[in-house]
Design a protein around this motif. Structure first.
Motif, PDB file in Angstrom:
ATOM      1  N   MET A  41       8.926 -45.498-131.431  1.00  0.00           N
ATOM      2  CA  MET A  41       9.495 -46.570-130.617  1.00  0.00           C
ATOM      3  C   MET A  41       8.809 -47.912-130.850  1.00  0.00           C
ATOM      4  O   MET A  41       9.441 -48.957-130.785  1.00  0.00           O
ATOM      5  CB  MET A  41       9.404 -46.203-129.122  1.00  0.00           C
ATOM      6  N   THR A  42       7.486 -47.884-131.108  1.00  0.00           N
ATOM      7  CA  THR A  42       6.751 -49.143-131.319  1.00  0.00           C
ATOM      8  C   THR A  42       5.704 -48.947-132.403  1.00  0.00           C
ATOM      9  O   THR A  42       5.301 -47.824-132.710  1.00  0.00           O
ATOM     10  CB  THR A  42       6.026 -49.608-130.038  1.00  0.00           C
ATOM     11  N   ILE A  43       5.260 -50.065-132.946  1.00  0.00           N
ATOM     12  CA  ILE A  43       4.116 -50.056-133.874  1.00  0.00           C
ATOM     13  C   ILE A  43       3.268 -51.291-133.578  1.00  0.00           C
ATOM     14  O   ILE A  43       3.784 -52.394-133.452  1.00  0.00           O
ATOM     15  CB  ILE A  43       4.572 -50.019-135.346  1.00  0.00           C
ATOM     16  N   THR A  44       1.969 -51.079-133.406  1.00  0.00           N
ATOM     17  CA  THR A  44       1.039 -52.159-133.066  1.00  0.00           C
ATOM     18  C   THR A  44       0.222 -52.520-134.293  1.00  0.00           C
ATOM     19  O   THR A  44      -0.408 -51.647-134.897  1.00  0.00           O
ATOM     20  CB  THR A  44       0.100 -51.728-131.924  1.00  0.00           C
ATOM     21  N   LEU A  45       0.253 -53.803-134.667  1.00  0.00           N
ATOM     22  CA  LEU A  45      -0.485 -54.277-135.840  1.00  0.00           C
ATOM     23  C   LEU A  45      -1.198 -55.575-135.506  1.00  0.00           C
ATOM     24  O   LEU A  45      -0.906 -56.225-134.500  1.00  0.00           O
ATOM     25  CB  LEU A  45       0.455 -54.529-137.025  1.00  0.00           C
ATOM     26  N   ASP A  46      -2.118 -55.957-136.407  1.00  0.00           N
ATOM     27  CA  ASP A  46      -2.752 -57.259-136.231  1.00  0.00           C
ATOM     28  C   ASP A  46      -1.785 -58.345-136.707  1.00  0.00           C
ATOM     29  O   ASP A  46      -0.629 -58.070-137.033  1.00  0.00           O
ATOM     30  CB  ASP A  46      -4.103 -57.337-136.951  1.00  0.00           C
ATOM     31  N   ARG A  79      20.717 -45.400-137.194  1.00  0.00           N
ATOM     32  CA  ARG A  79      21.629 -45.412-136.039  1.00  0.00           C
ATOM     33  C   ARG A  79      21.149 -44.481-134.926  1.00  0.00           C
ATOM     34  O   ARG A  79      21.940 -43.757-134.306  1.00  0.00           O
ATOM     35  CB  ARG A  79      23.056 -45.032-136.473  1.00  0.00           C
ATOM     36  N   ASN A  80      19.865 -44.496-134.687  1.00  0.00           N
ATOM     37  CA  ASN A  80      19.295 -43.711-133.592  1.00  0.00           C
ATOM     38  C   ASN A  80      19.495 -44.478-132.291  1.00  0.00           C
ATOM     39  O   ASN A  80      18.952 -45.572-132.114  1.00  0.00           O
ATOM     40  CB  ASN A  80      17.805 -43.470-133.857  1.00  0.00           C
ATOM     41  N   THR A  81      20.256 -43.934-131.378  1.00  0.00           N
ATOM     42  CA  THR A  81      20.589 -44.644-130.131  1.00  0.00           C
ATOM     43  C   THR A  81      19.370 -44.842-129.239  1.00  0.00           C
ATOM     44  O   THR A  81      19.365 -45.713-128.374  1.00  0.00           O
ATOM     45  CB  THR A  81      21.673 -43.881-129.347  1.00  0.00           C
ATOM     46  N   ASN A  82      18.321 -44.023-129.418  1.00  0.00           N
ATOM     47  CA  ASN A  82      17.116 -44.158-128.593  1.00  0.00           C
ATOM     48  C   ASN A  82      16.236 -45.320-129.040  1.00  0.00           C
ATOM     49  O   ASN A  82      15.409 -45.808-128.275  1.00  0.00           O
ATOM     50  CB  ASN A  82      16.302 -42.864-128.634  1.00  0.00           C
ATOM     51  N   PHE A  83      16.405 -45.747-130.297  1.00  0.00           N
ATOM     52  CA  PHE A  83      15.547 -46.801-130.843  1.00  0.00           C
ATOM     53  C   PHE A  83      15.953 -48.163-130.298  1.00  0.00           C
ATOM     54  O   PHE A  83      17.113 -48.550-130.346  1.00  0.00           O
ATOM     55  CB  PHE A  83      15.642 -46.805-132.372  1.00  0.00           C
ATOM     56  N   ASP A  84      14.969 -48.887-129.747  1.00  0.00           N
ATOM     57  CA  ASP A  84      15.212 -50.217-129.175  1.00  0.00           C
ATOM     58  C   ASP A  84      14.403 -51.219-129.985  1.00  0.00           C
ATOM     59  O   ASP A  84      13.192 -51.346-129.820  1.00  0.00           O
ATOM     60  CB  ASP A  84      14.777 -50.246-127.709  1.00  0.00           C
ATOM     61  N   SER A  85      15.069 -51.941-130.877  1.00  0.00           N
ATOM     62  CA  SER A  85      14.365 -52.790-131.842  1.00  0.00           C
ATOM     63  C   SER A  85      13.589 -53.930-131.193  1.00  0.00           C
ATOM     64  O   SER A  85      12.617 -54.423-131.761  1.00  0.00           O
ATOM     65  CB  SER A  85      15.350 -53.357-132.864  1.00  0.00           C
ATOM     66  N   ILE A  86      13.993 -54.365-129.983  1.00  0.00           N
ATOM     67  CA  ILE A  86      13.311 -55.514-129.361  1.00  0.00           C
ATOM     68  C   ILE A  86      11.875 -55.172-128.948  1.00  0.00           C
ATOM     69  O   ILE A  86      11.053 -56.062-128.743  1.00  0.00           O
ATOM     70  CB  ILE A  86      14.088 -56.048-128.145  1.00  0.00           C
ATOM     71  N   TYR A  87      11.573 -53.873-128.822  1.00  0.00           N
ATOM     72  CA  TYR A  87      10.222 -53.480-128.432  1.00  0.00           C
ATOM     73  C   TYR A  87       9.384 -53.024-129.614  1.00  0.00           C
ATOM     74  O   TYR A  87       8.193 -52.709-129.452  1.00  0.00           O
ATOM     75  CB  TYR A  87      10.280 -52.331-127.413  1.00  0.00           C
ATOM     76  N   PHE A  88       9.954 -52.969-130.795  1.00  0.00           N
ATOM     77  CA  PHE A  88       9.319 -52.278-131.922  1.00  0.00           C
ATOM     78  C   PHE A  88       7.994 -52.911-132.333  1.00  0.00           C
ATOM     79  O   PHE A  88       6.998 -52.215-132.505  1.00  0.00           O
ATOM     80  CB  PHE A  88      10.282 -52.247-133.103  1.00  0.00           C
ATOM     81  N   HIS A  89       7.949 -54.223-132.484  1.00  0.00           N
ATOM     82  CA  HIS A  89       6.748 -54.888-132.996  1.00  0.00           C
ATOM     83  C   HIS A  89       5.858 -55.333-131.843  1.00  0.00           C
ATOM     84  O   HIS A  89       6.208 -56.221-131.063  1.00  0.00           O
ATOM     85  CB  HIS A  89       7.136 -56.092-133.850  1.00  0.00           C
ATOM     86  N   VAL A  90       4.680 -54.711-131.732  1.00  0.00           N
ATOM     87  CA  VAL A  90       3.693 -55.090-130.715  1.00  0.00           C
ATOM     88  C   VAL A  90       2.492 -55.701-131.423  1.00  0.00           C
ATOM     89  O   VAL A  90       1.895 -55.080-132.300  1.00  0.00           O
ATOM     90  CB  VAL A  90       3.244 -53.866-129.887  1.00  0.00           C
ATOM     91  N   ARG A  91       2.159 -56.932-131.071  1.00  0.00           N
ATOM     92  CA  ARG A  91       1.018 -57.606-131.692  1.00  0.00           C
ATOM     93  C   ARG A  91      -0.282 -57.104-131.061  1.00  0.00           C
ATOM     94  O   ARG A  91      -0.364 -56.914-129.854  1.00  0.00           O
ATOM     95  CB  ARG A  91       1.118 -59.116-131.528  1.00  0.00           C
ATOM     96  N   CYS A  92      -1.282 -56.896-131.897  1.00  0.00           N
ATOM     97  CA  CYS A  92      -2.575 -56.391-131.436  1.00  0.00           C
ATOM     98  C   CYS A  92      -3.214 -57.404-130.478  1.00  0.00           C
ATOM     99  O   CYS A  92      -3.574 -58.518-130.876  1.00  0.00           O
ATOM    100  CB  CYS A  92      -3.495 -56.137-132.624  1.00  0.00           C
ATOM    101  N   ALA A  93      -3.354 -57.004-129.217  1.00  0.00           N
ATOM    102  CA  ALA A  93      -3.873 -57.912-128.202  1.00  0.00           C
ATOM    103  C   ALA A  93      -5.331 -58.280-128.461  1.00  0.00           C
ATOM    104  O   ALA A  93      -5.732 -59.436-128.295  1.00  0.00           O
ATOM    105  CB  ALA A  93      -3.727 -57.274-126.824  1.00  0.00           C
ATOM    106  N   ALA A  94      -6.131 -57.295-128.882  1.00  0.00           N
ATOM    107  CA  ALA A  94      -7.552 -57.578-129.141  1.00  0.00           C
ATOM    108  C   ALA A  94      -7.707 -58.579-130.276  1.00  0.00           C
ATOM    109  O   ALA A  94      -8.582 -59.458-130.230  1.00  0.00           O
ATOM    110  CB  ALA A  94      -8.289 -56.276-129.479  1.00  0.00           C
ATOM    111  N   HIS A  95      -6.856 -58.468-131.288  1.00  0.00           N
ATOM    112  CA  HIS A  95      -6.924 -59.387-132.424  1.00  0.00           C
ATOM    113  C   HIS A  95      -6.557 -60.802-131.997  1.00  0.00           C
ATOM    114  O   HIS A  95      -7.185 -61.782-132.411  1.00  0.00           O
ATOM    115  CB  HIS A  95      -5.991 -58.902-133.532  1.00  0.00           C
ATOM    116  N   ILE A  96      -5.543 -60.919-131.148  1.00  0.00           N
ATOM    117  CA  ILE A  96      -5.110 -62.240-130.684  1.00  0.00           C
ATOM    118  C   ILE A  96      -6.187 -62.875-129.810  1.00  0.00           C
ATOM    119  O   ILE A  96      -6.478 -64.069-129.922  1.00  0.00           O
ATOM    120  CB  ILE A  96      -3.769 -62.138-129.922  1.00  0.00           C
ATOM    121  N   VAL A  97      -6.798 -62.072-128.933  1.00  0.00           N
ATOM    122  CA  VAL A  97      -7.884 -62.599-128.102  1.00  0.00           C
ATOM    123  C   VAL A  97      -9.020 -63.108-128.993  1.00  0.00           C
ATOM    124  O   VAL A  97      -9.614 -64.152-128.732  1.00  0.00           O
ATOM    125  CB  VAL A  97      -8.391 -61.526-127.120  1.00  0.00           C
TER     126      VAL A  97
END
Length: 554
Positions: free
Chosen positions: A127-132, A152-170
């Motif tokens: 569902m998500t992947i967290t990267l720097d 075409r997986n109906t469970n996949f929600d592309s708007i949540y897929f990319h999560v930016r690494c919070a520790a890296h941003i801080v």
């Protein structure tokens, strides 16, 4: 033992190891390094099958990944899976630790991650992947997202897929705050090294503290340059002894790194901001408990601290806060509400906390707009997960309550038809189609849970309340498994060299993958709560202890 503690295969050939084994069991027969290596590979294969079974049972999976170059100049990619199992325990496993051929283009990275998903048969569960925040990661995400959307997986929600690494941003944000302190940081590094090199100097320093009634408590610590939170710890520890450094300088002319008063005054001005960010970095870097739900509370503290600094009246602090806030907003103004939803799914916060936060950081018009958008998003998600839940139970689109109402109506009309007016029967049939209050609204309307932090287990709350909120619990299982940072991937390489040391770096890449992955799986499969992946904790920070005999007298 060899896998988990990273021992050399050759250890089984050591003379004193064999003496020990013979003493424990006189029937023990010596084995060679090739034999023990083959045994380790068998463990890897058997543990892999167990993990595959566990992943098949997972409802959703979140990933973290990072790239690294070993001291043998080999490029590695680490892929870590995070998911909540059927017993509501957060699991964290290294899936792959593979050699990655250069160049590290977006297509190469995306293809490598996707191939790992296919190998583990989890491409329809991710569902998500967290990267720097490396630029090639952004384009890799676009490529990877396209591959998953094509399924075409109906469970996949592309708007949540990319999560930016919070520790890296801080880290990126706080670097702007540390720039003016570089001279102070440099002086303190040299100071700690100066005392570390000589027990006699350390003895004399403690005597100075005793003479001037300066309490000797915290040890001096030397920071790790790649971990800014360790730099904050060094600053904070040394701050206690700032007067002692001055007194010691008068007695020892070889000590030439005494920080000036103006340097300490500058640190005191920005210390509240750095302290807030250090707390956030520590919270984001865990891998044994959910971090998505605490992301927003910590980030709000950071934003409030920066806004207060803007109003401090100190020209330097105000300009520094402006620069940090600009970089802060650059990353977090992007639309991805994963962390907000995870916060709402923590019964200590719910929507009430989001309303309180938005009121502090937004004007009235934007506040109303943002709140409405969150409610719409929650409603959309609830309907989606409700459909998935019904599908699992093999139910039709009609809700159980409506089906029951229809059944009740038929029974009533057949047995009591003589006394029930026809108008009332029509009213019952029309009201049966009215939707009742959803479990999402029931959950949000209930009072917030107020318990002491150390006594509250978020995942246990959802385990206990799954029967009351089955659909919302399914949402919680997905969103609370999302890691706020990619530290679980980065720590596999370990800044302290704990996992991939010189010996393992020299092994074949396939052997390295087997050992690193198997270690993660063996640790994670233990019933007792242990760290699944080594984290960048205080073990990476070198402490300089004071002489105990003198400290005791102090």
């Amino acid at each position: 033992m060899i896998i988990v503690y990273e021992y050399s295969f050759r250890m089984v050939e050591h003379k004193w190891f064999n003496i020990l084994m013979k003493w424990m069991n006189r029937n023990y027969e010596s084995i060679g390094r090739k034999t023990i290596k083959n045994e380790c590979m068998k463990v890897y294969e058997s543990e892999k099958e167990l993990l595959k079974k566990s992943l098949r049972e997972a409802e959703s999976i979140s990933l973290t990944t990072d790239l690294w170059t070993s001291n043998q100049n080999i490029q590695y990619m680490c892929l870590v899976a995070h998911y909540i199992d059927a017993d509501w325990v957060l699991q964290c496993r290294v899936l792959n630790f593979m050699e990655l051929d250069p160049p590290h283009t977006r297509i190469v990275i995306a293809q490598a991650v996707f191939e790992c998903m296919v190998e583990w048969k989890i491409e329809d569960k991710v569902m998500t992947i967290t990267l720097d925040n490396a630029s090639n990661n952004d384009t890799a995400i676009t490529n990877l997202k396209a591959k998953l959307l094509a399924r075409r997986n109906t469970n996949f929600d592309s708007i949540y897929f990319h999560v930016r690494c919070a520790a890296h941003i801080v880290n990126l944000v706080v670097n702007d705050g540390l720039q003016p302190l570089e001279s102070l940081i440099s002086d303190l590094r040299n100071t700690v090294k100066f005392f570390k090199r000589s027990p006699a100097r350390m003895y004399k320093f403690v005597q100075v503290c005793n003479q001037y009634a300066i309490k000797v408590g915290k040890e001096l610590t030397l920071d790790v340059k790649t971990m800014w939170s360790s730099t904050y710890k060094m600053l904070d520890c040394c701050n206690v002894y700032k007067d002692a450094f001055g007194y010691y300088c008068e007695l020892d002319n070889t000590y030439v790194w005494k920080p000036s008063q103006s340097q300490w005054e500058l640190y005191d001005k920005i210390r509240p901001i750095l302290k807030t960010m250090a707390g956030a970095t520590t919270a984001f870097s865990a891998s044994t408990y959910p971090t998505a739900n605490v992301f927003y509370p910590y980030i709000i503290q950071v934003k409030i601290a920066l806004k207060e600094a803007q109003q401090s009246g100190d020209r330097y602090v105000m300009s520094m806060a402006d620069a940090m806030l600009d970089k802060f907003d650059k990353y977090w103004e992007e639309t991805n509400n994963v962390m907000i939803i995870a916060t709402i799914l923590d019964p200590r916060f719910k929507m009430r906390y989001i309303r309180w936060c938005f009121a502090k950081i937004y004007g009235s018009l934007r506040f109303q707009r943002e709140i409405e958008d969150i409610y719409k998003e929650l409603e959309r998600l609830y309907k989606k997960y409700e459909t998935i839940y019904r599908r699992k139970l093999g139910e039709s689109e009609t809700t159980p309550s409506n089906a029951q109402s229809s059944s009740s109506t038929k029974d009533t009309s057949s047995s009591l038809a003589s006394i029930i007016p026809s108008g009332f029967q029509t009213f019952l049939e029309s009201s049966a189609t009215e939707s009742s209050k959803s479990e999402l609204l029931i959950y949000l309307d209930e009072p917030n849970v107020f318990v002491e932090e150390k006594n509250f287990n978020l995942l246990n709350y959802w385990k206990v309340n799954t029967h009351r909120f089955p659909v919302v619990a399914s949402m919680a299982k997905m969103f609370l498994a999302v890691p706020a940072s990619s530290v679980s991937s980065e720590s596999t390489f370990s800044t302290g060299g704990r996992i991939l040391d010189d010996y393992r770096s020299s092994l074949k890449s396939s052997t390295v993958q087997a050992l690193v992955c198997a270690s993660s799986w063996i640790r994670g499969s233990q019933s007792s709560p242990i760290i699944l992946v080594c984290e960048c904790d205080d073990g990476d920070i070198e402490s300089v202890e004071f002489p105990k005999c003198i400290v005791a007298s102090n």
